[in-house]
Design an enzyme around this catalytic site. Structure first.
Site, PDB file in Angstrom:
ATOM      1  CG  HIS A   1     104.826  22.128  42.056  1.00  0.00           C
ATOM      2  ND1 HIS A   1     103.994  23.192  42.833  1.00  0.00           N
ATOM      3  CD2 HIS A   1     104.649  21.236  43.277  1.00  0.00           C
ATOM      4  CE1 HIS A   1     103.894  23.027  43.685  1.00  0.00           C
ATOM      5  NE2 HIS A   1     104.175  21.955  43.993  1.00  0.00           N
TER       6      HIS A   1
ATOM      7  CD  GLU B   1     103.868  25.123  37.082  1.00  0.00           C
ATOM      8  OE1 GLU B   1     102.928  25.804  37.142  1.00  0.00           O
ATOM      9  OE2 GLU B   1     104.028  24.299  37.904  1.00  0.00           O
TER      10      GLU B   1
ATOM     11  CB  CYS C   1     101.909  27.423  43.516  1.00  0.00           C
ATOM     12  SG  CYS C   1     103.739  26.576  43.528  1.00  0.00           S
TER      13      CYS C   1
ATOM     14  CB  CYS D   1     105.701  27.430  40.135  1.00  0.00           C
ATOM     15  SG  CYS D   1     105.723  25.483  40.364  1.00  0.00           S
TER      16      CYS D   1
END
Length: 204
Positions: free
Chosen positions: A103, A105, A133, A136
């Protein structure tokens, strides 16, 4: 690498251009009093758009567009800042890396730690195009980032087909709201528009 003006739109493009260094005139904050976030048990500060935060969030949104246009991943971007200098500017790389944990992040945190040669980012801030999410959020907490600013809520991603379990997971991150992490939901329409503008251009 930057998304072109035609892809993002003239208004978005103007907001996303500029130097990586934040000038003194852009450091002023114009936040409103904290208000309860109806989607969470914890309280999130809602901030009015200000030059510094809006510029850095716009950079994260730009990364979301770039990631999709390059075929690297889904429409999410993240920027990590240290003392008003952008350390890394990253986007989701799940597709190109064949890695479900890549992801925006996560990539940003990994790259920032490498660049700064340290495993904690306690003097850094992270700007995410969308509400992180649970995975993260955990990485943000473990890396000791001092401030999180995000644009779109998780529901904006779910609206175009992302798994609704993400929102359910976000509901359980109250412990991070109670940590030393400052969390700000910025009122930024461009962060929500990225999902509709890229819909159909990437795989889930």
């Amino acid at each position: 690498m930057r998304a072109d003006e035609g892809t993002i739109g003239k208004e978005h493009y103007k907001m996303m251009t500029g130097e990586n260094t934040i000038t003194d005139s852009q450091k002023d904050s114009a936040s409103v009093p904290s208000a309860p976030d109806p989607g969470h048990d914890a309280t999130v500060e809602f901030a009015a758009a200000n030059d510094r935060d809006h510029k850095l969030l716009a950079q994260a949104v730009e990364e979301a567009y770039i990631g999709v246009e390059c075929g690297h991943g889904r429409p999410f971007g993240a920027v990590i800042v240290h003392k008003d200098e952008i350390v890394v500017s990253c986007h989701n790389m799940v597709v190109i890396n064949k890695d479900p944990t890549a992801h925006a992040e996560m990539i940003a945190i990994r790259e920032a730690c490498k660049k700064l040669n340290q495993i904690t980012l306690s003097e850094c801030e992270i700007y995410a195009s969308c509400e992180p999410c649970p995975m993260c959020f955990g990485a943000i907490h473990l890396s000791r980032l001092k401030r999180l600013v995000y644009g779109a809520k998780a529901e904006a991603a779910i609206a175009i087909g992302f798994n609704s379990n993400i929102a359910d997971g976000v509901l359980g991150i109250g412990c991070y709201h109670n940590s030393n992490l400052e969390i700000i939901k910025l009122d930024a329409t461009i962060a929500e528009q990225v999902f509709q503008n890229t819909k159909g251009k990437f795989t889930y």
